[in-house]
Scaffold this motif. Structure first.
Motif, PDB file in Angstrom:
ATOM      1  N   ASP A  83       0.855  -1.179   0.000  1.00 54.11           N
ATOM      2  CA  ASP A  83       0.000   0.000   0.000  1.00 54.11           C
ATOM      3  C   ASP A  83       0.895   1.235   0.000  1.00 54.11           C
ATOM      4  OD1 ASP A  83       0.864   0.371   2.668  1.00 54.11           O
ATOM      5  OD2 ASP A  83      -0.959  -0.460   3.520  1.00 54.11           O
ATOM      6  N   GLU A  84       0.299   2.388   0.091  1.00 55.78           N
ATOM      7  CA  GLU A  84       1.077   3.627   0.035  1.00 55.78           C
ATOM      8  C   GLU A  84       2.015   3.797   1.232  1.00 55.78           C
ATOM      9  OE1 GLU A  84       1.465   5.672  -2.576  1.00 55.78           O
ATOM     10  OE2 GLU A  84       0.296   4.107  -3.543  1.00 55.78           O
ATOM     11  N   LYS A  85       1.757   3.094   2.321  1.00 53.41           N
ATOM     12  CA  LYS A  85       2.601   3.195   3.518  1.00 53.41           C
ATOM     13  C   LYS A  85       3.767   2.215   3.485  1.00 53.41           C
ATOM     14  CE  LYS A  85      -1.339   4.469   6.393  1.00 53.41           C
ATOM     15  NZ  LYS A  85      -2.180   4.012   7.512  1.00 53.41           N
ATOM     16  N   GLY A  86       3.729   1.244   2.598  1.00 54.20           N
ATOM     17  CA  GLY A  86       4.785   0.236   2.538  1.00 54.20           C
ATOM     18  C   GLY A  86       4.206  -1.144   2.341  1.00 54.20           C
ATOM     19  N   CYS A  87       4.559  -2.056   3.247  1.00 52.57           N
ATOM     20  CA  CYS A  87       4.112  -3.448   3.174  1.00 52.57           C
ATOM     21  C   CYS A  87       3.375  -3.793   4.461  1.00 52.57           C
ATOM     22  CB  CYS A  87       5.317  -4.367   2.986  1.00 52.57           C
ATOM     23  SG  CYS A  87       4.913  -6.129   2.915  1.00 52.57           S
ATOM     24  N   LEU A  88       2.182  -4.338   4.328  1.00 54.99           N
ATOM     25  CA  LEU A  88       1.401  -4.796   5.477  1.00 54.99           C
ATOM     26  C   LEU A  88       1.349  -6.314   5.408  1.00 54.99           C
ATOM     27  CD1 LEU A  88      -0.338  -4.264   7.951  1.00 54.99           C
ATOM     28  CD2 LEU A  88      -2.308  -4.009   6.429  1.00 54.99           C
ATOM     29  N   GLY A  89       2.155  -6.951   6.230  1.00 52.86           N
ATOM     30  CA  GLY A  89       2.286  -8.401   6.199  1.00 52.86           C
ATOM     31  C   GLY A  89       3.716  -8.791   5.911  1.00 52.86           C
ATOM     32  N   SER A  90       3.946 -10.083   5.870  1.00 49.72           N
ATOM     33  CA  SER A  90       5.312 -10.589   5.719  1.00 49.72           C
ATOM     34  C   SER A  90       5.786 -10.578   4.279  1.00 49.72           C
ATOM     35  CB  SER A  90       5.393 -12.027   6.250  1.00 49.72           C
ATOM     36  OG  SER A  90       5.096 -12.058   7.608  1.00 49.72           O
ATOM     37  N   PRO A  91       6.933  -9.961   4.020  1.00 52.04           N
ATOM     38  CA  PRO A  91       7.555 -10.105   2.708  1.00 52.04           C
ATOM     39  C   PRO A  91       8.006 -11.556   2.514  1.00 52.04           C
ATOM     40  CG  PRO A  91       8.482  -8.240   3.904  1.00 52.04           C
ATOM     41  CD  PRO A  91       7.665  -9.036   4.877  1.00 52.04           C
ATOM     42  N   ASP A  92       8.287 -11.925   1.286  1.00 56.04           N
ATOM     43  CA  ASP A  92       8.787 -13.270   1.008  1.00 56.04           C
ATOM     44  C   ASP A  92      10.251 -13.401   1.404  1.00 56.04           C
ATOM     45  OD1 ASP A  92       6.545 -14.703  -0.749  1.00 56.04           O
ATOM     46  OD2 ASP A  92       6.588 -12.562  -1.207  1.00 56.04           O
ATOM     47  N   LEU A  93      11.014 -12.323   1.213  1.00 60.27           N
ATOM     48  CA  LEU A  93      12.451 -12.309   1.517  1.00 60.27           C
ATOM     49  C   LEU A  93      12.785 -11.007   2.215  1.00 60.27           C
ATOM     50  CD1 LEU A  93      15.486 -13.167   1.125  1.00 60.27           C
ATOM     51  CD2 LEU A  93      15.351 -12.111  -1.141  1.00 60.27           C
ATOM     52  N   ILE A  94      13.558 -11.118   3.293  1.00 60.14           N
ATOM     53  CA  ILE A  94      14.100  -9.939   3.983  1.00 60.14           C
ATOM     54  C   ILE A  94      15.601 -10.104   4.078  1.00 60.14           C
ATOM     55  CG2 ILE A  94      14.322  -8.795   6.239  1.00 60.14           C
ATOM     56  CD1 ILE A  94      11.347  -9.039   6.607  1.00 60.14           C
ATOM     57  N   ILE A  95      16.311  -9.015   3.783  1.00 62.44           N
ATOM     58  CA  ILE A  95      17.778  -8.991   3.894  1.00 62.44           C
ATOM     59  C   ILE A  95      18.168  -7.855   4.821  1.00 62.44           C
ATOM     60  CG2 ILE A  95      19.962  -8.708   2.658  1.00 62.44           C
ATOM     61  CD1 ILE A  95      18.469  -9.652   0.112  1.00 62.44           C
ATOM     62  N   GLU A  96      18.965  -8.186   5.828  1.00 61.28           N
ATOM     63  CA  GLU A  96      19.530  -7.185   6.733  1.00 61.28           C
ATOM     64  C   GLU A  96      21.043  -7.240   6.601  1.00 61.28           C
ATOM     65  OE1 GLU A  96      17.814  -5.004   8.305  1.00 61.28           O
ATOM     66  OE2 GLU A  96      15.919  -5.875   8.977  1.00 61.28           O
ATOM     67  N   VAL A  97      21.663  -6.109   6.331  1.00 60.82           N
ATOM     68  CA  VAL A  97      23.117  -5.988   6.307  1.00 60.82           C
ATOM     69  C   VAL A  97      23.503  -5.423   7.664  1.00 60.82           C
ATOM     70  CG1 VAL A  97      25.107  -4.919   5.192  1.00 60.82           C
ATOM     71  CG2 VAL A  97      23.124  -5.638   3.814  1.00 60.82           C
ATOM     72  N   ILE A  98      24.247  -6.209   8.432  1.00 63.51           N
ATOM     73  CA  ILE A  98      24.506  -5.799   9.809  1.00 63.51           C
ATOM     74  C   ILE A  98      25.559  -4.701   9.892  1.00 63.51           C
ATOM     75  CG2 ILE A  98      23.825  -8.040  10.755  1.00 63.51           C
ATOM     76  CD1 ILE A  98      26.798  -8.537  11.325  1.00 63.51           C
ATOM     77  N   SER A  99      25.410  -3.944  10.953  1.00 66.39           N
ATOM     78  CA  SER A  99      26.391  -2.930  11.305  1.00 66.39           C
ATOM     79  C   SER A  99      26.665  -3.117  12.796  1.00 66.39           C
ATOM     80  CB  SER A  99      25.849  -1.534  11.003  1.00 66.39           C
ATOM     81  OG  SER A  99      24.683  -1.296  11.751  1.00 66.39           O
ATOM     82  N   PRO A 100      27.716  -2.493  13.324  1.00 65.92           N
ATOM     83  CA  PRO A 100      28.025  -2.689  14.745  1.00 65.92           C
ATOM     84  C   PRO A 100      26.858  -2.373  15.685  1.00 65.92           C
ATOM     85  CG  PRO A 100      29.853  -1.610  13.643  1.00 65.92           C
ATOM     86  CD  PRO A 100      28.727  -1.678  12.646  1.00 65.92           C
ATOM     87  N   THR A 101      25.997  -1.443  15.304  1.00 68.57           N
ATOM     88  CA  THR A 101      24.888  -1.074  16.186  1.00 68.57           C
ATOM     89  C   THR A 101      23.659  -1.955  16.015  1.00 68.57           C
ATOM     90  OG1 THR A 101      24.092   0.546  14.587  1.00 68.57           O
ATOM     91  CG2 THR A 101      25.614   1.340  16.296  1.00 68.57           C
ATOM     92  N   SER A 102      23.636  -2.809  14.986  1.00 70.75           N
ATOM     93  CA  SER A 102      22.431  -3.599  14.731  1.00 70.75           C
ATOM     94  C   SER A 102      22.590  -5.091  14.971  1.00 70.75           C
ATOM     95  CB  SER A 102      21.960  -3.385  13.289  1.00 70.75           C
ATOM     96  OG  SER A 102      22.818  -4.042  12.373  1.00 70.75           O
ATOM     97  N   ILE A 103      23.758  -5.534  15.418  1.00 66.10           N
ATOM     98  CA  ILE A 103      24.034  -6.968  15.508  1.00 66.10           C
ATOM     99  C   ILE A 103      22.992  -7.715  16.342  1.00 66.10           C
ATOM    100  CG2 ILE A 103      25.664  -8.689  16.398  1.00 66.10           C
ATOM    101  CD1 ILE A 103      27.914  -6.864  15.418  1.00 66.10           C
ATOM    102  N   SER A 104      22.740  -7.285  17.569  1.00 66.01           N
ATOM    103  CA  SER A 104      21.807  -8.034  18.416  1.00 66.01           C
ATOM    104  C   SER A 104      20.381  -7.961  17.880  1.00 66.01           C
ATOM    105  CB  SER A 104      21.868  -7.556  19.867  1.00 66.01           C
ATOM    106  OG  SER A 104      21.377  -6.242  19.975  1.00 66.01           O
ATOM    107  N   LEU A 105      19.999  -6.845  17.291  1.00 67.52           N
ATOM    108  CA  LEU A 105      18.661  -6.760  16.700  1.00 67.52           C
ATOM    109  C   LEU A 105      18.518  -7.745  15.541  1.00 67.52           C
ATOM    110  CD1 LEU A 105      17.833  -2.937  16.547  1.00 67.52           C
ATOM    111  CD2 LEU A 105      16.822  -4.667  18.027  1.00 67.52           C
ATOM    112  N   ASP A 106      19.500  -7.769  14.632  1.00 73.40           N
ATOM    113  CA  ASP A 106      19.400  -8.606  13.444  1.00 73.40           C
ATOM    114  C   ASP A 106      19.517 -10.091  13.752  1.00 73.40           C
ATOM    115  OD1 ASP A 106      19.127  -6.312  11.910  1.00 73.40           O
ATOM    116  OD2 ASP A 106      21.265  -6.180  11.455  1.00 73.40           O
ATOM    117  N   TYR A 107      20.434 -10.470  14.644  1.00 69.21           N
ATOM    118  CA  TYR A 107      20.675 -11.881  14.945  1.00 69.21           C
ATOM    119  C   TYR A 107      19.699 -12.474  15.953  1.00 69.21           C
ATOM    120  CZ  TYR A 107      25.162 -12.361  12.508  1.00 69.21           C
ATOM    121  OH  TYR A 107      26.146 -12.438  11.554  1.00 69.21           O
TER     122      TYR A 107
END
Length: 192
Positions: free
Chosen positions: A101-125
């Motif tokens: 929709d105009e706000k983005g995605c409502l529901g689960s995408p088929d594929l998600i990719i996160e490229v980690i950075s030092p500040t995002s490690i615990s969130l991503d993993y």
């Protein structure tokens, strides 16, 4: 940094929409996380991954998006304003156009990719891994640009993630949900 939120509070998507537009935020179980600006290396990796995936999807019905792009994950019968999970994955692919929709995605995408950075490690993993499994994201890739590895979690027949596939810079990453998609990781991790 001016924060529009207070620590230890839980927020909803309705409140999230009122925050400053010059900052990026995510909500995980109602907890607000400020997303730091990505590094140059992070953006190079995201750019190459996006390019390869976009090229692959050129004649297919699925769509690929890059952050910032809101993904709202909600419980059944939950109103949009009550949602407490709003993420901005680095890259996502959506094959069911009714989720967009105009706000983005409502529901689960088929594929998600996160490229980690030092500040995002615990969130991503940890937190996002559990969240994406709960909401049945079919594939979740965690890309580590420094180690030049990608961990790929696949949703199994039991609707849970098993042990991840691990791909290194000298291998071709093969998706399970897109049978003929191969990512050239040597190109992804190439230094400019």
């Amino acid at each position: 940094m001016a924060l529009p939120v207070q620590k230890n509070n839980r927020y909803t998507y309705a409140e999230y929409l009122t925050w400053f537009e010059d900052k990026r935020w995510e909500l995980l179980d109602g907890v607000a996380y400020n997303i730091a600006a990505p590094s140059r290396r992070h953006q190079e990796v995201v750019g190459e991954l996006f390019y390869q995936i976009r090229s692959y999807l050129d004649d297919k019905p699925c769509r690929v998006y890059a952050a910032p792009f809101d993904v709202r994950l909600r419980e059944p019968e939950q109103e949009d304003e009550q949602i407490t999970h709003v993420v901005q994955p680095d890259i996502l692919v959506v094959c069911d156009e009714s989720k967009l929709d105009e706000k983005g995605c409502l529901g689960s995408p088929d594929l998600i990719i996160e490229v980690i950075s030092p500040t995002s490690i615990s969130l991503d993993y940890v937190k996002k891994l559990a969240l994406y499994e709960k909401y049945k994201v079919k594939e979740y890739w965690i890309v580590h640009p420094i180690d030049q590895t990608v961990m790929v979690f696949y949703l199994g027949d039991d609707r849970q993630y098993g042990k991840p596939g691990i791909f290194t810079e000298d291998s071709q990453l093969k998706s399970r949900i897109f049978a003929d998609l191969e990512i050239d990781l040597q190109q992804v991790f190439a230094s400019p």
